[in-house]
Write a protein that holds these residues in place. Structure first.
Motif, PDB file in Angstrom:
ATOM      1  N   ARG A 152       0.926  -1.107   0.015  1.00 48.49           N
ATOM      2  CA  ARG A 152       0.082  -0.006  -0.070  1.00 48.49           C
ATOM      3  C   ARG A 152       0.862   1.117  -0.075  1.00 48.49           C
ATOM      4  NH1 ARG A 152      -4.037   1.913  -1.940  1.00 48.49           N
ATOM      5  NH2 ARG A 152      -5.090  -0.072  -1.665  1.00 48.49           N
ATOM      6  N   LEU A 155       2.171   1.671  -3.515  1.00 48.48           N
ATOM      7  CA  LEU A 155       1.014   2.013  -4.491  1.00 48.48           C
ATOM      8  C   LEU A 155       0.491   3.474  -4.000  1.00 48.48           C
ATOM      9  CD1 LEU A 155      -1.330  -1.036  -4.508  1.00 48.48           C
ATOM     10  CD2 LEU A 155       0.190  -0.160  -6.157  1.00 48.48           C
ATOM     11  N   ASP A 156       0.691   4.028  -3.041  1.00 45.19           N
ATOM     12  CA  ASP A 156       0.496   5.639  -2.610  1.00 45.19           C
ATOM     13  C   ASP A 156       1.382   6.466  -3.220  1.00 45.19           C
ATOM     14  OD1 ASP A 156      -1.841   4.817  -1.216  1.00 45.19           O
ATOM     15  OD2 ASP A 156      -0.867   4.857   0.839  1.00 45.19           O
ATOM     16  N   LEU A 173      -4.034  -5.147 -12.759  1.00 46.90           N
ATOM     17  CA  LEU A 173      -5.489  -4.752 -12.605  1.00 46.90           C
ATOM     18  C   LEU A 173      -6.204  -5.802 -11.737  1.00 46.90           C
ATOM     19  CD1 LEU A 173      -7.299  -2.383 -13.285  1.00 46.90           C
ATOM     20  CD2 LEU A 173      -8.371  -3.564 -14.894  1.00 46.90           C
ATOM     21  N   GLY A 176      -5.069  -5.692  -8.112  1.00 41.44           N
ATOM     22  CA  GLY A 176      -5.152  -4.521  -7.302  1.00 41.44           C
ATOM     23  C   GLY A 176      -4.236  -3.768  -7.330  1.00 41.44           C
ATOM     24  N   GLN A 178      -2.654  -1.940 -10.397  1.00 47.09           N
ATOM     25  CA  GLN A 178      -2.978  -0.943 -11.079  1.00 47.09           C
ATOM     26  C   GLN A 178      -4.436  -0.384 -10.739  1.00 47.09           C
ATOM     27  OE1 GLN A 178      -1.371   0.766 -13.699  1.00 47.09           O
ATOM     28  NE2 GLN A 178      -3.058   1.897 -13.511  1.00 47.09           N
ATOM     29  N   GLN A 179      -4.373   0.908 -10.134  1.00 47.00           N
ATOM     30  CA  GLN A 179      -5.608   1.467  -9.596  1.00 47.00           C
ATOM     31  C   GLN A 179      -6.072   2.564 -10.482  1.00 47.00           C
ATOM     32  OE1 GLN A 179      -3.156   2.781  -5.753  1.00 47.00           O
ATOM     33  NE2 GLN A 179      -4.780   1.259  -4.821  1.00 47.00           N
ATOM     34  N   GLU A 180      -7.501   2.684 -10.359  1.00 46.93           N
ATOM     35  CA  GLU A 180      -8.133   3.572 -11.297  1.00 46.93           C
ATOM     36  C   GLU A 180      -7.512   4.949 -11.130  1.00 46.93           C
ATOM     37  OE1 GLU A 180     -12.918   5.112 -11.746  1.00 46.93           O
ATOM     38  OE2 GLU A 180     -12.171   3.582 -10.276  1.00 46.93           O
ATOM     39  N   LYS A 182      -4.647   5.986 -11.945  1.00 47.96           N
ATOM     40  CA  LYS A 182      -3.168   5.975 -11.989  1.00 47.96           C
ATOM     41  C   LYS A 182      -2.766   5.712 -13.409  1.00 47.96           C
ATOM     42  CE  LYS A 182      -1.709   6.089  -7.593  1.00 47.96           C
ATOM     43  NZ  LYS A 182      -0.598   6.879  -6.921  1.00 47.96           N
TER      44      LYS A 182
END
Length: 385
Positions: A152, A155-156, A173, A176, A178-180, A182
């Motif tokens: 996390r 990803l942040d 994707l 989890g 690949q985040q919306e 990004k």
């Protein structure tokens, strides 16, 4: 722009581990990007594989006076391949120390990590820099290596992702990663036209001492179950019952090829691979999973028709115009595809033309130009500054 690459290894002639890393770094340096590489080296691996231990700091002179890359390779100890988290922690500790004492003083603009798990390692070096991850692993294993909290955090911090195939994007994707919202870009791997140029087939065969009138299938990859060396050998044995088809296997591993008309089976110097490819009539690699296969792209660059997997990792580079795609575990389908090309020179010529057309858009120069444009576009956004 000054990019700090965080990677697991950096290839040299004595130890060509992860050659695609240098392809990207060297071309970025040629195109004017200041490049620094942090590639901690396992002393244990060096001893086990009998390769020279490199200096902690050295320079890769890509082009004298014009493109020089700083390479930092701090030493660390691993517990063979079973070291798991201990090995990762040792690598991260070595990388963090050299980053904080040396690299961070050089006005780095962004961090660039190859593979998701190395992205987590990079985020532990400096959480204030824009972070980019290049996803090209055959199997994404980051969730087996790090805690959800560590992932996390990465990803942040993540500013953008570079995928080598649509398959890599879709897998990320689903996991989890690949985040919306990004930013991301899909850029298949590239090849160096100077290292993999088309050559005259007859001249290449004369150089290797191969028969001029033979039909030759080429394989490049590890001799293991994933790449399918044994399946190719089995299929060729089947085909040779009807017509002579010669074979060249470049690589090494537990699945030693054993088929009729075997011209070569083993390692060759990387600089000579193009000669072997250009001496062949087509390329066979029934690999079961990849990110984006460099060996296939290099075969296309040499104008070879390709027989490979229906796996989605091939969708971005293989088409009906340059290849025959089969279930990689179906030896009979593999034998049929080999026999089809061996029996039909016109089909081979048509697919060879398609291979060259595809390869024209896959050079490392074009790939890196698009990559730099992506990095600059994202870096210029206020939230990444």
């Amino acid at each position: 722009m000054h990019v700090c690459f965080v990677v697991e290894g950096y290839p040299v002639p004595q130890d060509p581990f992860m050659p695609f890393i240098r392809n990207t770094v060297a071309e970025m340096a040629r195109q004017g990007v200041q490049c620094t590489v942090i590639a901690p080296q396992s002393v244990t691996r060096a001893v086990m594989h009998k390769v020279p231990i490199r200096p902690r700091h050295w320079q890769d002179v890509v082009e004298p006076g014009r493109a020089v890359v700083d390479i930092w390779q701090p030493w660390y100890i691993t517990l063979s391949n079973r070291g798991g988290r201990f090995n990762l922690d040792q690598m991260i500790r070595a990388a963090r120390k050299v980053y904080r004492t040396q690299v961070s003083k050089q006005s780095v603009d962004l961090l660039y990590a190859h593979f998701w798990h190395t992205g987590v390692a990079a985020s532990l070096l400096d959480d204030a820099k824009p972070l980019f991850v290049a996803c090209g692993e055959s199997k994404i294993a980051v969730q087996e290596c790090f805690t959800p909290q560590e992932i996390r955090k990465m990803l942040d911090q993540l500013s953008g992702t570079i995928y080598v195939s649509t398959k890599s994007y879709e897998e990320s994707l689903k996991l989890g990663l690949q985040q919306e919202g990004k930013p991301y870009v899909i850029l298949p791997n590239g090849y160096d036209p100077q290292r993999f140029p088309p050559m005259d087939r007859q001249a290449a065969r004369q150089k290797l001492g191969w028969p001029q009138d033979a039909c030759v299938a080429a394989f490049v990859g590890a001799f293991d179950a994933r790449k399918g060396a044994a399946r190719v050998s089995q299929a060729l044995t089947e085909v040779n019952r009807a017509r002579p088809v010669y074979a060249c296997f470049i690589g090494d591993g537990p699945e030693r090829p054993d088929c009729p008309n075997l011209l070569h089976a083993g390692r060759v110097d990387h600089a000579q691979v193009a000669t072997y490819l250009n001496a062949a009539d087509f390329f066979v690699l029934p690999t079961t999973h990849e990110g984006c296969c460099n060996a296939i792209i290099e075969a296309l660059a040499c104008g070879l028709p390709v027989i490979s997997s229906t796996g989605s990792f091939n969708d971005d580079v293989l088409t009906p115009e340059n290849s025959i795609r089969i279930d990689p575990m179906d030896v009979q389908a593999l034998a049929k595809a080999i026999d089809t090309l061996a029996a039909d020179p016109e089909r081979r010529r048509a697919l060879a033309a398609g291979a060259r057309a595809t390869a024209a858009g896959l050079t490392i120069e074009q790939r890196v130009r698009r990559l730099i444009a992506f990095l600059e576009q994202i870096e210029d956004q206020p939230e990444c500054g």
